[in-house]
Scaffold this active site. Structure first.
Site, PDB file in Angstrom:
ATOM      1  N   GLU A  69       0.662  -1.261  -0.083  1.00  0.00           N
ATOM      2  CA  GLU A  69       0.050  -0.010  -0.194  1.00  0.00           C
ATOM      3  C   GLU A  69       0.775   1.194   0.008  1.00  0.00           C
ATOM      4  O   GLU A  69       0.814   2.189   0.897  1.00  0.00           O
ATOM      5  CB  GLU A  69      -0.971  -0.004   1.281  1.00  0.00           C
ATOM      6  N   GLU A  84      -6.121 -10.918  -0.673  1.00  0.00           N
ATOM      7  CA  GLU A  84      -6.779 -10.661   0.744  1.00  0.00           C
ATOM      8  C   GLU A  84      -8.197 -10.820   0.495  1.00  0.00           C
ATOM      9  O   GLU A  84      -9.120 -10.063   0.902  1.00  0.00           O
ATOM     10  CB  GLU A  84      -6.560  -9.265   1.264  1.00  0.00           C
TER      11      GLU A  84
HETATM   12  O1  G3I Z   1      -5.431 -10.471  19.055  1.00  0.00           O
HETATM   13  C1  G3I Z   1      -4.871  -9.265  19.663  1.00  0.00           C
HETATM   14  C2  G3I Z   1      -5.765  -9.150  21.120  1.00  0.00           C
HETATM   15  O2  G3I Z   1      -5.256 -10.225  21.793  1.00  0.00           O
HETATM   16  C3  G3I Z   1      -5.260  -7.763  21.697  1.00  0.00           C
HETATM   17  O3  G3I Z   1      -5.896  -7.704  23.009  1.00  0.00           O
HETATM   18  C4  G3I Z   1      -5.645  -6.930  20.823  1.00  0.00           C
HETATM   19  C5  G3I Z   1      -5.514  -5.430  21.382  1.00  0.00           C
HETATM   20  O4  G3I Z   1      -4.238  -5.158  21.035  1.00  0.00           O
HETATM   21  O5  G3I Z   1      -5.121  -6.574  19.527  1.00  0.00           O
HETATM   22  C6  G3I Z   1      -5.475  -8.188  18.878  1.00  0.00           C
HETATM   23  O6  G3I Z   1      -4.858  -8.071  17.546  1.00  0.00           O
HETATM   24  C7  G3I Z   1      -5.316  -7.182  16.673  1.00  0.00           C
HETATM   25  C8  G3I Z   1      -5.544  -8.135  15.441  1.00  0.00           C
HETATM   26  O7  G3I Z   1      -5.879  -7.275  14.319  1.00  0.00           O
HETATM   27  C9  G3I Z   1      -6.714  -9.028  15.864  1.00  0.00           C
HETATM   28  O8  G3I Z   1      -6.813  -9.722  14.409  1.00  0.00           O
HETATM   29  C10 G3I Z   1      -4.064  -6.073  16.182  1.00  0.00           C
HETATM   30  O9  G3I Z   1      -4.086  -5.359  17.465  1.00  0.00           O
HETATM   31  C11 G3I Z   1      -4.523  -5.400  15.245  1.00  0.00           C
HETATM   32  O10 G3I Z   1      -3.538  -4.587  14.696  1.00  0.00           O
HETATM   33  C12 G3I Z   1      -4.948  -6.645  13.933  1.00  0.00           C
HETATM   34  O11 G3I Z   1      -5.415  -5.767  12.854  1.00  0.00           O
HETATM   35  C13 G3I Z   1      -4.948  -6.354  11.494  1.00  0.00           C
HETATM   36  C14 G3I Z   1      -4.430  -5.332  10.585  1.00  0.00           C
HETATM   37  O12 G3I Z   1      -4.188  -5.535   9.183  1.00  0.00           O
HETATM   38  C15 G3I Z   1      -3.292  -4.396  11.243  1.00  0.00           C
HETATM   39  O13 G3I Z   1      -2.284  -5.295  11.167  1.00  0.00           O
HETATM   40  C16 G3I Z   1      -6.143  -7.201  11.078  1.00  0.00           C
HETATM   41  O14 G3I Z   1      -6.604  -8.185  11.895  1.00  0.00           O
HETATM   42  C17 G3I Z   1      -5.789  -7.773   9.518  1.00  0.00           C
HETATM   43  O15 G3I Z   1      -7.027  -8.193   8.945  1.00  0.00           O
HETATM   44  C18 G3I Z   1      -5.618  -6.073   8.555  1.00  0.00           C
HETATM   45  O16 G3I Z   1      -5.242  -6.605   7.508  1.00  0.00           O
HETATM   46  C19 G3I Z   1      -4.901  -5.836   6.486  1.00  0.00           C
HETATM   47  C20 G3I Z   1      -3.488  -6.410   5.475  1.00  0.00           C
HETATM   48  O17 G3I Z   1      -2.396  -6.563   6.334  1.00  0.00           O
HETATM   49  C21 G3I Z   1      -3.437  -5.346   4.499  1.00  0.00           C
HETATM   50  N1  G3I Z   1      -4.570  -4.993   3.754  1.00  0.00           N
HETATM   51  C22 G3I Z   1      -5.594  -4.318   4.548  1.00  0.00           C
HETATM   52  C23 G3I Z   1      -6.068  -5.329   5.334  1.00  0.00           C
HETATM   53  C24 G3I Z   1      -7.243  -4.791   6.240  1.00  0.00           C
HETATM   54  O18 G3I Z   1      -6.701  -3.718   6.989  1.00  0.00           O
END
Ligand code: G3I
Length: 459
Positions: free
Chosen positions: A264, A371
């Site tokens: 991105e 994705e």
């Molecule tokens: O599981 C932990 C939990 O234990 C904790 O209490 C909580 C608070 O910090 O965080 C939880 O993890 C989160 C995780 O999603 C849960 O699935 C992370 O903080 C959070 O950052 C994470 O977000 C992910 C995001 O990217 C940022 O990395 C999303 O799952 C994921 O679907 C999303 O994916 C992105 C791709 O990488 C790039 N393209 C867009 C896509 C959607 O945004």
């Protein structure tokens, strides 16, 4: 005398009339009888209508040698059903199969012979029935023989014997870490690496013969705070990034087959480079530098650029491929491009997908639909997962998979879905929308029509 004169006048008139009716310029055949123009067939309403087809018939046309049948998804015939744009038919009927359930189809037919083509018949519309049988349970990876089928995972899901473990091993041949192989997780503080989650995911994949696509080395949204607030020089910043890329690729060499090196980097609005900390500290050529760092660390791993809205935002699409052209022109090592495919039940169109896909194929890139999820409630206008949206989602997934499946084998890599079951989706948590059902399995791990759509796209 009078008789003579009158007689001569009559002869003159008859002669003139004869001449007129028979004066034929050897080149003028306007008075030769023409064959009767080819009539148009009269098309009948469809019969034997079921969930994946129907029988269409029409009347015989005198002097017709053959018929041409059109079937389309709209009554303007802009979007033909594959194989039904002027399909040549000898009989006066066609049994049509392989269509989508609960979908409107428009048919017309014309007669042809060696001299001419008749006008089109009237247009008839028919709607296939809704499928009510159980969904086929064929495993996606078994049906997909020319590319991998991937899924985004979280380390906590990979416990042996869990429902995730069972379905992953049955259905998928590749995995991506949804977030646990990003820099903010692996190097949360400067120089301190936490490999635990990434190792868990990679070790699970290696133990089960599953491919790993690494996601993502450099992404402005997953840069750890210490890097975003870096106070050293730009050169020192660049060295930090190189150290990170080198450490990760070295650790997973031979285990992780491919990486999203940069994710991105292009703005949605005008196709410019995002003003990320990477661009600010490393310069506009930070993308090229990161690909070089990755190649230096692992000569064999496949290196991808990954982004979203590539099929629907043409400004961004052009900018992404200009960026890739620059990389290729400068011999920067890039092997592939990822279209994230966070799409909707009603967008993008097949033509939009094809236009973007063709640009990747033209550049001899490997293409990863990286994705995939399909929003069925982008406008939040439904509170339950209606059958109509389930069928539309299935049909859209079928289009996406069929379009991908049609590219040359050398350009195929994988289609990765962004999660297993609906309530795992980031779209619920990150878009605060409990009423969303974007994936292939429902919240009880049951196969959805969406899964069938994926299989049908592979037919
Ligand atoms: O599981 C932990 C939990 O234990 C904790 O209490 C909580 C608070 O910090 O965080 C939880 O993890 C989160 C995780 O999603 C849960 O699935 C992370 O903080 C959070 O950052 C994470 O977000 C992910 C995001 O990217 C940022 O990395 C999303 O799952 C994921 O679907 C999303 O994916 C992105 C791709 O990488 C790039 N393209 C867009 C896509 C959607 O945004």
């Amino acid at each position: 005398m009078k008789i003579n004169f009158k007689f001569k006048i009559c002869i003159l008139i008859i002669g003139s009339l004869f001449a007129l009716t028979n004066c034929t310029d050897p080149g003028d055949d306007s008075n030769i009888a023409k064959p009767i123009a080819l009539g148009s067939p009269i098309i009948n309403q469809a019969t034997d209508v079921n969930s994946n087809g129907f029988k269409i018939s029409w009347t015989r046309v005198y002097n017709a040698e053959n018929y041409e049948l059109d079937i389309a998804l709209n009554n303007t015939f802009e979007s033909y059903v594959t194989g039904y744009q002027g399909k040549s038919v000898t009989n006066m009927y066609e049994e049509v199969n392989g269509l989508n359930e609960s979908t409107n189809y428009f048919c017309r037919v014309r007669a042809i012979n060696s001299n001419e083509t008749s006008k089109n018949s009237a247009i008839i519309q028919t709607t296939t029935l809704e499928g009510n049988g159980p969904e086929p349970t064929t495993a996606l990876k078994d049906a997909s023989t020319t590319f991998m089928v991937g899924m985004a995972v979280k380390a906590q899901q990979l416990t042996n014997g869990s429902k995730y473990d069972e379905i992953l091993k049955k259905e998928f041949s590749s995995i991506s870490a949804e977030y646990e192989m990003k820099m903010n997780i692996i190097e949360p503080t400067k120089g301190n690496y936490d490999w635990s989650k990434a190792d868990a995911i990679v070790d699970y994949a290696v133990a089960n013969g599953i491919n790993v696509h690494g996601h993502a080395l450099v992404w402005h949204e997953s840069a750890p705070d210490w890097l975003k607030n870096y106070t050293g020089t730009n050169d020192e910043f660049e060295q930090e990034v190189k150290n990170y890329i080198t450490a990760v690729l070295t650790r997973y060499k031979g285990k992780v087959a491919s990486w999203d090196v940069v994710n991105e980097a292009i703005n949605d609005t005008d196709g410019s480079l995002r003003n990320s900390v990477y661009r600010e500290k490393m310069g506009d050529d930070f993308v090229a530098k990161c690909f070089e760092f990755a190649r230096e660390a692992d000569p064999d791993v496949l290196l991808f650029y990954n982004d979203y809205s590539v099929t629907t935002n043409t400004t961004k699409q052009t900018a992404i491929f200009n960026l890739i052209d620059d990389l290729q022109t400068n011999n920067t090592p890039i092997d592939g491009v990822g279209f994230q495919m966070h799409i909707q039940y009603n967008s993008p169109s097949i033509d939009q997908i094809k236009t973007a896909v063709d640009k990747a194929v033209e550049r001899d890139l490997k293409l990863h639909f990286s994705e995939l999820d399909v929003r069925v409630n982008p406008d939040k206008d439904i509170t339950t997962f209606t059958s109509e949206r389930a069928i539309a989602q299935k049909n859209k997934i079928k289009e996406v998979v069929a379009t991908y499946n049609a590219i040359p084998a050398k350009n195929k890599y994988a289609i990765t879905v962004w999660g297993m079951k609906d309530n795992d989706s980031w779209l619920i948590s990150h878009h605060n929308n409990a009423n969303e059902w974007p994936l292939l399995f429902d919240s009880n791990f049951e196969i959805k029509k969406a899964h069938t759509g994926f299989l049908q796209g592979l037919d």
